[in-house]
Scaffold this motif. Structure first.
Motif, mmCIF file in Angstrom:
data_model
loop_
_atom_site.group_PDB
_atom_site.id
_atom_site.type_symbol
_atom_site.label_atom_id
_atom_site.label_comp_id
_atom_site.label_asym_id
_atom_site.label_seq_id
_atom_site.Cartn_x
_atom_site.Cartn_y
_atom_site.Cartn_z
ATOM 1 N N CYS A 125 -1.592 3.985 -2.183
ATOM 2 C CA CYS A 125 -2.262 2.852 -1.140
ATOM 3 C C CYS A 125 -3.051 3.988 -0.202
ATOM 4 C CB CYS A 125 -1.369 2.200 0.016
ATOM 5 S SG CYS A 125 -1.802 1.956 1.508
ATOM 6 N N CYS A 128 -1.214 3.977 3.668
ATOM 7 C CA CYS A 128 0.251 4.686 3.716
ATOM 8 C C CYS A 128 0.134 5.599 2.817
ATOM 9 C CB CYS A 128 0.951 3.636 3.819
ATOM 10 S SG CYS A 128 1.304 2.778 2.417
ATOM 11 N N CYS A 146 -1.667 -3.116 -0.728
ATOM 12 C CA CYS A 146 -0.282 -2.670 -0.372
ATOM 13 C C CYS A 146 0.389 -3.772 0.637
ATOM 14 C CB CYS A 146 -0.385 -1.317 0.153
ATOM 15 S SG CYS A 146 1.042 -0.808 0.725
ATOM 16 N N CYS A 148 1.389 -2.874 3.281
ATOM 17 C CA CYS A 148 1.111 -2.542 4.444
ATOM 18 C C CYS A 148 -0.378 -3.138 4.900
ATOM 19 C CB CYS A 148 1.033 -0.812 4.884
ATOM 20 S SG CYS A 148 -0.455 -0.165 4.115
HETATM 21 ZN ZN ZN Z 1 0.195 0.851 2.169
#
Ligand code: ZN
Ligand code: BV8
Length: 243
Positions: A125, A128, A146, A148
């Motif tokens: 990612c 992150c 991702c 996130c």
């Molecule tokens: Zn991520």
């Protein structure tokens, strides 16, 4: 295709280091970067293998990597990859340093591989940095994202990006301590990988190039074996193991 001089160096060698490039996978059917068949004639690798190109057009870059993964998923390691597996078992200290992201050394059974430029089968990612297993983003509209919310990218080193520091340090250390250093199937133009053969030479190693054509380092090293890695390497290994 293995000179007596090389054979005697190999018989005495404690530490052998090898740098491989796209040429070692050519006989498996994986296109090289700069060969006439080129990975994707329309674009130069430098135009696709960089972060700006990815941010500007992630779909295009993902299409390029999925196209390459499609090829890689259908090919097998070739005799050159397997010869290096035998070398790893033979020498006390053997270090395989690769610029390739095609996972073929691992598939052939090499254990210790320094992947200078990452691995096309790994993703991460951009936000992150979490690693995500292989993804085949099937050209559908949405891009791999991702949980996130960050965009997922191939875990390879793009132009302008620094190489994984520990891997690079280990590669230089192995190079400096090698008795014999092979540069196999690389045009030796991409830095800092391309500096390894010369680093080996400066540190006193016997440096051998295996390539189907001369390169920018051919005149700077000890021995140039012109030909296909899939033919030359097995000959060297069988001569070494029979001696
Ligand atoms: Zn991520
Ligand atoms: C960095 C992963 C800095 C992605 C790749 C000016 C001068 C010097 C350097 C630079 C410069 N301008 C920019 C740079 C830096 C740049 C660079 O070197 N550019 C070059 C083009 C001039 N390098 C970088 O950007 C590197 N990062 O420097 O960061 C930095 C420092 C600190 C902090 C921040 C930043 C990152 C480079 C990594 C790029 N990523 N790949 C992907 O694969 O999608 S590079 C890509 O090229 C592949 O990894 C490939 O392995 C590599 C090298 O190509 P080769 O493997 O040699 O393949 P090629 O097709 O060229 O040659 C094949 C050879 O095989 C041929 O010689 C052929 O004759 C031979 N062959 C064919 N068949 C056979 C065979 N040989 C034997 N048997 C056969 N059957």
């Amino acid at each position: 295709m293995c000179s007596e001089r090389l054979l005697s160096k190999l018989k005495k060698a404690k530490t052998v280091a090898v740098l491989t490039g796209a040429g070692i996978s050519a006989e498996s059917g994986v296109p090289t970067f700069r060969g006439e068949e080129g990975l994707w004639q329309k674009f130069r690798p430098e135009e696709l293998a960089n972060f700006e190109a990815f941010i500007r057009n992630p779909k295009l870059v993902w299409e390029w990597y999925n196209y390459r993964k499609q090829i890689i998923n259908q090919v097998e390691p070739n005799p050159a990859h397997y010869a290096l597996v035998k070398m790893e078992a033979h020498f006390q200290n053997f270090h395989l340093i690769t610029q390739n992201v095609d996972n073929l050394h691992r598939k052939a059974g090499s254990q210790q591989i320094y992947e200078l430029h990452g691995n096309i089968m790994r993703n991460r990612c951009v936000d992150c940095n979490k690693y995500i297993d292989d993804i085949y983003f099937t050209n559908s509209e949405e891009l791999p994202v991702c949980d996130c919310g960050g965009l997922i990218r191939p875990d390879v080193v793009w132009f302008g990006e620094s190489l994984p520091q520990q891997v690079l340090m280990n590669s230089f250390f192995a190079t400096k301590n090698s008795d014999v250093f092979f540069s196999i199937g690389t045009s030796a133009v991409v830095q800092p990988a391309a500096s390894l053969p010369l680093e080996a030479k400066q540190s006193g190693a016997y440096v051998v190039e295996i390539n189907t054509e001369p390169t920018v380092i051919t005149n700077l090293i000890d021995e140039s074996l012109l030909g296909k890695a899939g033919e030359i390497l097995p000959q060297i290994v069988s001569k070494l193991l029979d001696s």
